[in-house]
Design a protein around this motif. Structure first.
Motif, short mmCIF file in Angstrom:
data_model
loop_
_atom_site.label_atom_id
_atom_site.label_comp_id
_atom_site.label_asym_id
_atom_site.label_seq_id
_atom_site.Cartn_x
_atom_site.Cartn_y
_atom_site.Cartn_z
N LYS A 141 0.83 -1.21 0.00
CA LYS A 141 0.00 0.00 0.00
C LYS A 141 0.86 1.26 0.00
O LYS A 141 0.51 2.27 -0.62
CB LYS A 141 -0.96 -0.02 1.19
N GLY A 174 -8.30 -10.05 7.12
CA GLY A 174 -7.35 -9.03 6.69
C GLY A 174 -7.59 -8.64 5.25
O GLY A 174 -8.55 -9.10 4.61
N GLU A 175 -6.72 -7.82 4.72
CA GLU A 175 -6.90 -7.33 3.35
C GLU A 175 -6.28 -8.29 2.33
O GLU A 175 -5.13 -8.69 2.45
CB GLU A 175 -6.26 -5.96 3.20
N SER A 176 -7.07 -8.62 1.32
CA SER A 176 -6.58 -9.38 0.17
C SER A 176 -6.13 -8.40 -0.89
O SER A 176 -6.79 -7.40 -1.15
CB SER A 176 -7.69 -10.28 -0.38
N PRO A 218 -12.38 -1.19 0.03
CA PRO A 218 -11.46 -1.52 -1.09
C PRO A 218 -10.74 -0.27 -1.57
O PRO A 218 -11.28 0.85 -1.52
CB PRO A 218 -12.41 -2.06 -2.17
N GLU A 272 -6.40 2.91 6.32
CA GLU A 272 -7.75 2.47 5.96
C GLU A 272 -7.74 1.00 5.54
O GLU A 272 -7.17 0.65 4.52
CB GLU A 272 -8.30 3.34 4.82
N ARG A 273 -8.35 0.15 6.39
CA ARG A 273 -8.37 -1.28 6.08
C ARG A 273 -9.79 -1.82 5.96
O ARG A 273 -9.99 -3.02 5.90
CB ARG A 273 -7.62 -2.06 7.17
N ARG A 274 -10.78 -0.89 5.91
CA ARG A 274 -12.17 -1.35 5.91
C ARG A 274 -12.84 -1.28 4.54
O ARG A 274 -13.90 -1.87 4.34
CB ARG A 274 -13.00 -0.50 6.89
N PRO A 322 -11.07 -5.81 1.60
CA PRO A 322 -11.16 -6.26 2.99
C PRO A 322 -11.84 -7.63 3.07
O PRO A 322 -12.85 -7.86 2.42
CB PRO A 322 -12.03 -5.19 3.67
N THR A 323 -11.27 -8.54 3.87
CA THR A 323 -11.87 -9.87 4.07
C THR A 323 -11.99 -10.13 5.57
O THR A 323 -11.61 -9.30 6.40
CB THR A 323 -11.01 -10.97 3.42
N THR A 373 -7.05 -3.69 -3.48
CA THR A 373 -7.18 -4.28 -2.14
C THR A 373 -8.65 -4.56 -1.86
O THR A 373 -9.54 -3.85 -2.35
CB THR A 373 -6.63 -3.35 -1.04
#
Length: 574
Positions: A247, A286-288, A260, A256-258, A282-283, A280
């Motif tokens: 990133k 964690g982030e895919s 795409p 920001e991880r919530r 969010p899953t 990216t």
């Protein structure tokens, strides 16, 4: 108003240094004007200067120091600043590290893009010095020898470093603050690991790199020739550090991880521009992240190289030169439609032809062609772009994809007003495209009046030339293609025995198989009558269309691919 200093030309520098005279320079310039070429090389050929003189002038021009690598002793800790894979890919040699600034010797001081790439790959400020290419390559060989980095070795280094291990456990994720995340992204072992992942993917001609977090592991997979290959996974607790590093270098929000995010990285590796599109998602764990690798050097935008047979190529070239009409290329995602269309546009590209494309996204820059990226978030849709394009006086138009009725109607309008329109559609084969267009709500008489041809395609893997081996297929395998033993008398079949060159898959590279449906007067009558796909298909075959399955069989007989590939990629129609 400040005066911007102009960069002195090589010839002027050599004259100022007293290395060549004005008359000598004029002689070289005259030769350059007559036959082209690089001025420095011409002066060397004339015997007025040597390679070291040109090197000095290049360094002077770029404002860089000229260094003598042969008489230089470089400390081991400086050498360790650059990985062997990076030194080899960029043809550079680190020579000093002082005050957080790494100085690297490079053979081409004018390629400033390399320095930009190295700054983010090495995660420090980088400045260049000039040395001859031979001296740089000899230095890389001398200091790095036969060192071969492996992901396994780097993974061991990563796992042994426990600086962030406690913070990077699943339980500790919520307590990590932004400063910790930034620290992770610049952690030297993580930087080196990701560099090697990227350079390996580019070297192996991967189309995508997948970083996937799961409950108890973190997977990294490459897509090569359409197939996903898994590498040894890094420790799960390093997922956040690796994703954060991606990133950072793609200018995304690491906090920001919530939601795409989409980003982009531009590199130049071994002289080839590489574009990495980063996505990216969010899953639960964690982030895919998926990185699409767009490497122009491994994609031939030559219509003669995409896989068309001689009769198909002749017909498609005729299509490209038509004054108006719609030409559709169909197939699933990843079937090579964009490459075929780009190759067609390259064929048509001429100073007397105005070509405009609208794409989502623009994958490759084409010289001489106006390319417009789709931005649906701000209202720049295919339909909106196409309306504006028609006011730009184009001769040929590429619409990346016909997604809805509005776009289809404007494409038809463009065709009726004297433009040739290229586009793509998602259908299983060429005949079903007609039904798809009518289902969208288009009037049958408009489809019949504007549609010139439909080209369906698939990509099949090509047998590795290093381990290609003849064999006799079993009768049941032939039956999968609808063939009998007497149909293949005198034919030789091949398969790949799996070697290191092809990553032990038996295949290396891909080639397209095509189904080219011509829209003649009979076919136009069937479209107006809204006849079924089966009727359209039967008429197309009767008119000489080679089905995807038949095209695949010819590729097998040519010794390019295998029965398994053709069966997997094509459907048999009764």
């Amino acid at each position: 108003m400040a005066v911007v200093p102009t960069r002195k030309m090589i010839g002027e520098i050599l004259v100022d240094e007293g290395l060549v005279g004005r008359a000598d320079l004029q002689e070289a310039l005259k030769i350059q004007q007559e036959r082209g070429g690089v001025l420095g090389q011409i002066l060397v050929e004339l015997g007025y200067v040597d390679e070291d003189d040109i090197l000095m002038a290049l360094g002077h021009q770029a404002g860089m120091e000229v260094v003598d690598l042969e008489n230089m002793d470089i400390p081991e800790e400086v050498i360790r600043k650059v990985q062997p894979s990076v030194a080899d890919a960029y043809k550079i040699l680190p020579i000093s590290f002082d005050g957080g600034v790494l100085t690297v010797a490079m053979a081409d001081p004018l390629d400033v893009h390399h320095l930009d790439d190295l700054r983010f790959m090495l995660d420090c400020d980088v400045v260049g010095a000039v040395a001859s290419e031979k001296a740089v390559l000899d230095g890389v060989k001398r200091y790095y020898g036969s060192q071969q980095e492996s992901l396994d070795d780097l993974l061991k280094d990563l796992d042994s470093e426990r600086e962030f291990a406690a913070a990077m456990t699943e339980e500790g994720y919520q307590g990590i603050d932004l400063a910790d995340i930034e620290k992770m992204a610049h952690w030297a072992p993580v930087v080196k690991f990701l560099n090697l992942v990227l350079l390996t993917a580019i070297k192996d001609q991967s189309s995508d790199i997948h970083f996937e977090p799961f409950e108890d592991q973190f997977k990294i997979r490459y897509r090569i020739d359409g197939e996903l290959l898994e590498m040894q996974p890094p420790p799960k607790h390093l997922a956040m550090a690796i994703i954060s590093r991606i990133k950072v270098i793609s200018n995304l929000d690491i906090a920001e991880r919530r939601v795409p995010q989409d980003g982009r990285i531009e590199l130049s590796v071994r002289g080839s521009p590489i574009d990495l599109r980063v996505s990216t998602l969010p899953t639960m764990f964690g982030e895919s992240v998926v990185m699409r690798v767009l490497d122009r050097s491994v994609v031939s935008l030559d219509l003669e190289q995409v896989g068309l047979r001689e009769d198909e190529l002749e017909y498609v070239c005729d299509l490209i030169d038509r004054p108006n009409g719609i030409i559709l290329v169909t197939g699933p995602t990843g079937s090579g439609k964009t490459t075929t269309l780009y190759s067609a546009l390259n064929q048509a590209n001429d100073v007397g032809v105005k070509i405009i494309t609208t794409e989502d996204p623009v994958e490759y820059d084409l010289d001489g062609i106006i390319q417009v990226p789709i931005r649906e978030d701000i209202g720049v849709t295919y339909a909106a772009c196409l309306r504006s394009i028609l006011r730009q006086d184009p001769d040929k138009i590429l619409v990346g994809e016909i997604r809805d009725l509005e776009t289809a109607q404007i494409a038809i309008e463009a065709s009726l007003t004297g433009h040739i329109v290229f586009s793509t559609l998602h259908t299983n084969d060429a005949p079903s495209t007609v039904t798809r267009l009518l289902d969208m709500g288009l009037e049958p008489f408009l489809v019949a009046a504007t549609l010139e041809s439909v080209i369906a395609q698939r990509l099949v893997r090509v047998i590795c030339t290093k381990c290609k081996h003849p064999y006799q297929p079993a009768e049941e395998h032939l039956m999968q293609l609808g063939l009998l033993p007497q149909d293949v008398e005198g034919k030789t079949f091949y398969y790949g025995k799996r070697c290191d060159h092809c990553n032990r898959t038996g295949y290396r590279g891909r080639s397209a198989i095509f189904e080219v449906m011509k829209i003649d007067s009979k076919m136009r009558d069937l479209i107006i009558q809204q006849r079924s796909t089966d009727v359209v298909r039967a008429e197309a075959v009767a008119a000489g269309m080679r089905t995807l399955r038949d095209s695949g069989i010819l590729k097998i007989f040519d010794g390019l691919t295998t029965i398994e590939e053709v069966v997997r990629e094509t459907l048999a129609f009764e």
